[in-house]
Design an enzyme around this catalytic site. Structure first.
Site, PDB file in Angstrom:
ATOM      1  N   CYS A  45      23.398 -13.256   3.608  1.00  0.00           N
ATOM      2  CA  CYS A  45      23.121 -12.455   2.408  1.00  0.00           C
ATOM      3  C   CYS A  45      24.439 -11.905   1.858  1.00  0.00           C
ATOM      4  CB  CYS A  45      22.186 -11.319   2.809  1.00  0.00           C
ATOM      5  SG  CYS A  45      21.912 -10.060   1.554  1.00  0.00           S
ATOM      6  N   THR A  47      25.145  -8.998   1.265  1.00  0.00           N
ATOM      7  CA  THR A  47      25.487  -7.746   1.947  1.00  0.00           C
ATOM      8  C   THR A  47      26.368  -8.008   3.180  1.00  0.00           C
ATOM      9  OG1 THR A  47      23.419  -6.817   1.148  1.00  0.00           O
ATOM     10  CG2 THR A  47      24.543  -5.596   2.880  1.00  0.00           C
ATOM     11  N   HIS A  67      21.586 -10.212   9.080  1.00  0.00           N
ATOM     12  CA  HIS A  67      20.377  -9.379   9.086  1.00  0.00           C
ATOM     13  C   HIS A  67      19.204 -10.107   8.451  1.00  0.00           C
ATOM     14  CE1 HIS A  67      22.327  -8.809   5.215  1.00  0.00           C
ATOM     15  NE2 HIS A  67      21.124  -8.518   4.717  1.00  0.00           N
ATOM     16  N   GLU A  68      19.263 -11.449   8.367  1.00  0.00           N
ATOM     17  CA  GLU A  68      18.201 -12.200   7.688  1.00  0.00           C
ATOM     18  C   GLU A  68      17.743 -13.319   8.633  1.00  0.00           C
ATOM     19  OE1 GLU A  68      18.183 -12.843   3.012  1.00  0.00           O
ATOM     20  OE2 GLU A  68      19.076 -14.607   3.967  1.00  0.00           O
ATOM     21  N   CYS A  97       8.487   2.945  12.428  1.00  0.00           N
ATOM     22  CA  CYS A  97       7.994   3.573  13.668  1.00  0.00           C
ATOM     23  C   CYS A  97       6.557   4.052  13.521  1.00  0.00           C
ATOM     24  CB  CYS A  97       8.898   4.744  14.067  1.00  0.00           C
ATOM     25  SG  CYS A  97       8.704   6.224  13.045  1.00  0.00           S
ATOM     26  N   CYS A 100       7.422   8.845  11.983  1.00  0.00           N
ATOM     27  CA  CYS A 100       8.375   9.811  11.419  1.00  0.00           C
ATOM     28  C   CYS A 100       7.851  10.338  10.073  1.00  0.00           C
ATOM     29  CB  CYS A 100       9.767   9.192  11.284  1.00  0.00           C
ATOM     30  SG  CYS A 100       9.921   7.999   9.939  1.00  0.00           S
ATOM     31  N   CYS A 103       7.775   7.551   7.465  1.00  0.00           N
ATOM     32  CA  CYS A 103       6.685   6.565   7.631  1.00  0.00           C
ATOM     33  C   CYS A 103       5.336   7.174   7.256  1.00  0.00           C
ATOM     34  CB  CYS A 103       6.624   6.068   9.072  1.00  0.00           C
ATOM     35  SG  CYS A 103       7.850   4.799   9.453  1.00  0.00           S
ATOM     36  N   CYS A 111      11.924   4.250   6.996  1.00  0.00           N
ATOM     37  CA  CYS A 111      11.772   4.869   8.325  1.00  0.00           C
ATOM     38  C   CYS A 111      13.148   5.338   8.808  1.00  0.00           C
ATOM     39  CB  CYS A 111      11.210   3.834   9.297  1.00  0.00           C
ATOM     40  SG  CYS A 111      11.204   4.382  11.022  1.00  0.00           S
ATOM     41  N   ARG A 115      17.687   5.140  12.222  1.00  0.00           N
ATOM     42  CA  ARG A 115      18.662   4.904  11.159  1.00  0.00           C
ATOM     43  C   ARG A 115      20.053   5.488  11.477  1.00  0.00           C
ATOM     44  NH1 ARG A 115      22.013   3.577   8.555  1.00  0.00           N
ATOM     45  NH2 ARG A 115      22.185   3.056   6.327  1.00  0.00           N
ATOM     46  N   CYS A 174      15.281 -10.525   4.488  1.00  0.00           N
ATOM     47  CA  CYS A 174      16.000  -9.715   3.496  1.00  0.00           C
ATOM     48  C   CYS A 174      15.731 -10.213   2.075  1.00  0.00           C
ATOM     49  CB  CYS A 174      17.498  -9.630   3.762  1.00  0.00           C
ATOM     50  SG  CYS A 174      18.297  -8.519   2.574  1.00  0.00           S
ATOM     51  N   ARG A 369      21.092 -19.605  -0.864  1.00  0.00           N
ATOM     52  CA  ARG A 369      21.107 -19.176   0.526  1.00  0.00           C
ATOM     53  C   ARG A 369      21.541 -20.340   1.419  1.00  0.00           C
ATOM     54  NH1 ARG A 369      21.300 -14.301  -0.541  1.00  0.00           N
ATOM     55  NH2 ARG A 369      19.941 -12.756   0.432  1.00  0.00           N
TER      56      ARG A 369
HETATM   57  P1  NAD Z   1      24.595 -13.439  -4.605  1.00  0.00           P
HETATM   58  O1  NAD Z   1      26.066 -13.379  -4.447  1.00  0.00           O
HETATM   59  O2  NAD Z   1      23.871 -14.598  -4.024  1.00  0.00           O
HETATM   60  O3  NAD Z   1      24.206 -13.368  -6.154  1.00  0.00           O
HETATM   61  C1  NAD Z   1      24.822 -12.512  -7.063  1.00  0.00           C
HETATM   62  C2  NAD Z   1      24.674 -13.111  -8.448  1.00  0.00           C
HETATM   63  O4  NAD Z   1      25.190 -12.186  -9.396  1.00  0.00           O
HETATM   64  C3  NAD Z   1      25.424 -14.429  -8.664  1.00  0.00           C
HETATM   65  O5  NAD Z   1      24.561 -15.405  -9.217  1.00  0.00           O
HETATM   66  C4  NAD Z   1      26.546 -14.065  -9.613  1.00  0.00           C
HETATM   67  O6  NAD Z   1      26.930 -15.123 -10.467  1.00  0.00           O
HETATM   68  C5  NAD Z   1      25.901 -12.925 -10.389  1.00  0.00           C
HETATM   69  N1  NAD Z   1      26.857 -12.027 -11.052  1.00  0.00           N
HETATM   70  C6  NAD Z   1      28.051 -11.591 -10.592  1.00  0.00           C
HETATM   71  N2  NAD Z   1      28.629 -10.776 -11.497  1.00  0.00           N
HETATM   72  C7  NAD Z   1      27.781 -10.720 -12.557  1.00  0.00           C
HETATM   73  C8  NAD Z   1      27.836 -10.050 -13.814  1.00  0.00           C
HETATM   74  N3  NAD Z   1      28.854  -9.268 -14.152  1.00  0.00           N
HETATM   75  N4  NAD Z   1      26.799 -10.215 -14.652  1.00  0.00           N
HETATM   76  C9  NAD Z   1      25.749 -10.999 -14.331  1.00  0.00           C
HETATM   77  N5  NAD Z   1      25.637 -11.658 -13.147  1.00  0.00           N
HETATM   78  C10 NAD Z   1      26.652 -11.516 -12.285  1.00  0.00           C
HETATM   79  O7  NAD Z   1      24.024 -12.063  -3.995  1.00  0.00           O
HETATM   80  P2  NAD Z   1      22.572 -11.709  -3.390  1.00  0.00           P
HETATM   81  O8  NAD Z   1      22.517 -12.093  -1.958  1.00  0.00           O
HETATM   82  O9  NAD Z   1      21.524 -12.156  -4.335  1.00  0.00           O
HETATM   83  O10 NAD Z   1      22.674 -10.086  -3.412  1.00  0.00           O
HETATM   84  C11 NAD Z   1      22.756  -9.413  -4.646  1.00  0.00           C
HETATM   85  C12 NAD Z   1      23.023  -7.933  -4.422  1.00  0.00           C
HETATM   86  O11 NAD Z   1      21.893  -7.319  -3.810  1.00  0.00           O
HETATM   87  C13 NAD Z   1      24.211  -7.639  -3.516  1.00  0.00           C
HETATM   88  O12 NAD Z   1      24.857  -6.464  -3.975  1.00  0.00           O
HETATM   89  C14 NAD Z   1      23.535  -7.342  -2.175  1.00  0.00           C
HETATM   90  O13 NAD Z   1      24.362  -6.565  -1.332  1.00  0.00           O
HETATM   91  C15 NAD Z   1      22.323  -6.594  -2.656  1.00  0.00           C
HETATM   92  N6  NAD Z   1      21.166  -6.523  -1.759  1.00  0.00           N
HETATM   93  C16 NAD Z   1      20.461  -5.359  -1.772  1.00  0.00           C
HETATM   94  C17 NAD Z   1      19.303  -5.244  -1.009  1.00  0.00           C
HETATM   95  C18 NAD Z   1      18.502  -3.990  -1.012  1.00  0.00           C
HETATM   96  O14 NAD Z   1      17.593  -3.845  -0.192  1.00  0.00           O
HETATM   97  N7  NAD Z   1      18.759  -3.056  -1.926  1.00  0.00           N
HETATM   98  C19 NAD Z   1      18.886  -6.322  -0.215  1.00  0.00           C
HETATM   99  C20 NAD Z   1      19.638  -7.499  -0.259  1.00  0.00           C
HETATM  100  C21 NAD Z   1      20.782  -7.591  -1.033  1.00  0.00           C
HETATM  101  N1  AHE Z   2      25.888   0.831   4.095  1.00  0.00           N
HETATM  102  C1  AHE Z   2      25.995   0.947   2.654  1.00  0.00           C
HETATM  103  C2  AHE Z   2      24.707   0.702   1.939  1.00  0.00           C
HETATM  104  C3  AHE Z   2      24.167  -0.679   2.175  1.00  0.00           C
HETATM  105  C4  AHE Z   2      22.779  -0.730   1.612  1.00  0.00           C
HETATM  106  O1  AHE Z   2      22.470  -0.113   0.588  1.00  0.00           O
HETATM  107  N2  AHE Z   2      21.911  -1.474   2.258  1.00  0.00           N
HETATM  108  C5  AHE Z   2      20.573  -1.734   1.739  1.00  0.00           C
HETATM  109  C6  AHE Z   2      20.147  -3.041   2.274  1.00  0.00           C
HETATM  110  S1  AHE Z   2      21.167  -4.349   1.755  1.00  0.00           S
HETATM  111  C7  AHE Z   2      20.442  -5.651   2.521  1.00  0.00           C
HETATM  112  O2  AHE Z   2      21.067  -6.791   2.167  1.00  0.00           O
HETATM  113  C8  AHE Z   2      19.542  -0.727   2.259  1.00  0.00           C
HETATM  114  O3  AHE Z   2      18.416  -1.024   2.582  1.00  0.00           O
HETATM  115  N3  AHE Z   2      19.896   0.490   2.336  1.00  0.00           N
HETATM  116  C9  AHE Z   2      19.056   1.495   2.872  1.00  0.00           C
HETATM  117  C10 AHE Z   2      19.545   1.907   4.232  1.00  0.00           C
HETATM  118  O4  AHE Z   2      18.900   2.733   4.864  1.00  0.00           O
HETATM  119  O5  AHE Z   2      20.588   1.371   4.657  1.00  0.00           O
HETATM  120  C11 AHE Z   2      26.571   2.292   2.243  1.00  0.00           C
HETATM  121  O6  AHE Z   2      26.815   2.468   1.037  1.00  0.00           O
HETATM  122  O7  AHE Z   2      26.815   3.129   3.137  1.00  0.00           O
HETATM  123 ZN    ZN Z   3      20.527  -8.720   2.780  1.00  0.00          ZN
END
Ligand code: NAD
Ligand code: AHE
Ligand code: ZN
Length: 374
Positions: A45, A47, A67-68, A97, A100, A103, A111, A115, A174, A369
């Site tokens: 991923c 991340t 993590h995936e 869990c 908590c 949850c 949860c 963490r 993920c 991926r």
């Molecule tokens: P990825 O690298 O596979 O995809 C990112 C995409 O964004 C690419 O297609 C790229 O071309 C595009 N991009 C880059 N800059 C851009 C811009 N300025 N405008 C438009 N598009 C642009 O990444 P991913 O695995 O899909 O992850 C995406 C984001 O989500 C990352 O920041 C990752 O850390 C985050 N993430 C968050 C969670 C969550 O739970 N919140 C979970 C998983 C991933």
């Molecule tokens: N450790 C970072 C934040 C990273 C983050 O936001 N992680 C997401 C998942 S990304 C998965 O690909 C998330 O779920 N966050 C909630 C949590 O509890 O971590 C920072 O900024 O410190």
């Molecule tokens: Zn992820």
């Protein structure tokens, strides 16, 4: 017979910004309430790349990232009741869990039972199960799926049907769940709504699937890499926007395309300027923007408060708001039935030895991926 320390091939991140090194680590037996899992496959991923880059405030080295994953229970520690040797599982970076405050709130999937130690790269008792040449190696996001064997708390594993192909459903650990869940659980997009999705990696494409499931009337796919538009179209996107094709702010372009803005937007990149654009392309009075992308240490979002005063809403979503142990099995069933397509995400398969290539492909925008097989 009680479990003993075993050897495991692992890709270790010894320092930020360095390539991963494939080495043989020692993995201690699972302690009370813990489970040791043989990882069969894992996705990579963005991340993982983010943390490896050194931008993650919680990044800690040396560590085993990943993590995936999908795997099979190899040993269980004292007191483990919900899992047995041979069960098929998906590791959860958001534990569940069921006890908590979080949850039981009915308001969040976040949860907090493990963490604090998870964020320090440790198991709940404050120690690590990994070592290399006698030196400790840290866990990552409570999962560390870039190792043939890993140890997790029982509450950080979702049990899934044995028939589900681990080399595909690992993506539900993920990316795919995050994108779909953000649309269905966090934003709760309704039928007929207009949606804009910024970033068409694994997360953004999964958000398109979520928007299609929700029967959104228009799904605007935004990316600076036009190679991503074809797959976005296959998954249900109706409009395609490359910000590089315009001289003016992309939010203005989308507002104009949609008679005042979209009902919902999703930032799936981790770029704070794009987060602003995603908020500001939302319709006055009701438009809601969900941040999924993760931004580096020290970065902050900004907009004119007037954007919120006039009814736009900013939200965030982690793991798509999904409670892993309870809800992930239903995602697996949907993948098994074909309602959630997983094959389209898997652009590359490779052995652990080639894992650094998976990071290169991601940075070059050539993969959605890569699945690593052990
Ligand atoms: P990825 O690298 O596979 O995809 C990112 C995409 O964004 C690419 O297609 C790229 O071309 C595009 N991009 C880059 N800059 C851009 C811009 N300025 N405008 C438009 N598009 C642009 O990444 P991913 O695995 O899909 O992850 C995406 C984001 O989500 C990352 O920041 C990752 O850390 C985050 N993430 C968050 C969670 C969550 O739970 N919140 C979970 C998983 C991933
Ligand atoms: N450790 C970072 C934040 C990273 C983050 O936001 N992680 C997401 C998942 S990304 C998965 O690909 C998330 O779920 N966050 C909630 C949590 O509890 O971590 C920072 O900024 O410190
Ligand atoms: Zn992820």
């Amino acid at each position: 017979m009680s479990a003993t320390t075993i050897k495991s091939r692992a890709a270790v991140a010894f320092a930020a910004g360095e390539a991963l090194k494939i080495v043989e680590v020692d993995v201690a037996p699972p302690q009370k309430g813990e489970v040791r899992v043989r990882i069969v496959a894992t996705g990579v991923c963005h991340t993982d790349a983010f943390t490896l880059s050194g931008d993650d405030p919680e990044g800690i080295f040396p560590a085993i990232l990943g993590h995936e994953g999908g795997g099979i229970v190899e040993a269980v520690g004292e007191g483990v009741t919900s899992l047995a040797v041979g069960d098929h599982v998906i590791p959860l970076y958001t534990a569940e869990c069921r006890q908590c405050k979080f949850c039981t709130s009915g308001k969040t999937n976040l949860c907090q039972a493990v963490r604090a130690t998870q964020g320090k790269g440790l198991m709940p008792d404050g120690t690590t199960r990994f070592s290399y040449q006698g030196q400790p190696i840290y866990h990552y996001m409570g999962c560390s799926t870039f190792s043939e064997y890993t140890v997790l708390p029982e509450i950080s594993l979702a049990k899934i049907p044995q028939e589900a192909p681990l080399e595909k459903v690992c993506l539900l650990g993920c990316g795919v769940t995050t994108g779909i869940g953000a649309v269905l659980n966090t934003a709760k997009v309704e039928a007929g709504a207009t949606v804009a999705i910024f970033g068409l990696g694994g997360i953004g494409l999964a958000a398109i699937i979520g928007a299609s499931m929700a029967k959104a009337s228009r799904i605007i796919a935004v990316d600076i890499n036009p190679a991503k538009f074809e797959i976005a179209k296959q998954l249900g996107a109706t409009d395609f926007v490359n910000p590089k094709d315009f001289e003016r702010p992309i939010q203005d372009v989308i507002v104009e395309m949609t008679d005042g803005g979209v009902d919902y937007s999703f930032e799936c990149v981790g770029n704070v300027k794009l987060m602003r654009a995603a908020l500001e392309c939302c319709h006055k009075g009701w438009g809601e923007s969900t941040i999924i992308g993760v931004a580096g240490a020290g970065q902050e979002i900004s907009t004119r408060p007037f954007q919120l005063v006039t009814g736009r809403v900013w939200r965030g979503s982690a793991f798509g708001g999904v409670k892993g142990r309870t809800e992930l099995p239903s995602y697996v069933k949907k993948a098994q039935s074909g309602e959630i397509p997983l094959d389209v995400f898997i652009t590359h398969n490779m052995p652990l030895a080639e894992i650094n290539e998976a990071f290169h492909l991601m940075h070059e925008g050539k993969s959605i991926r890569t699945v690593i097989h052990f």
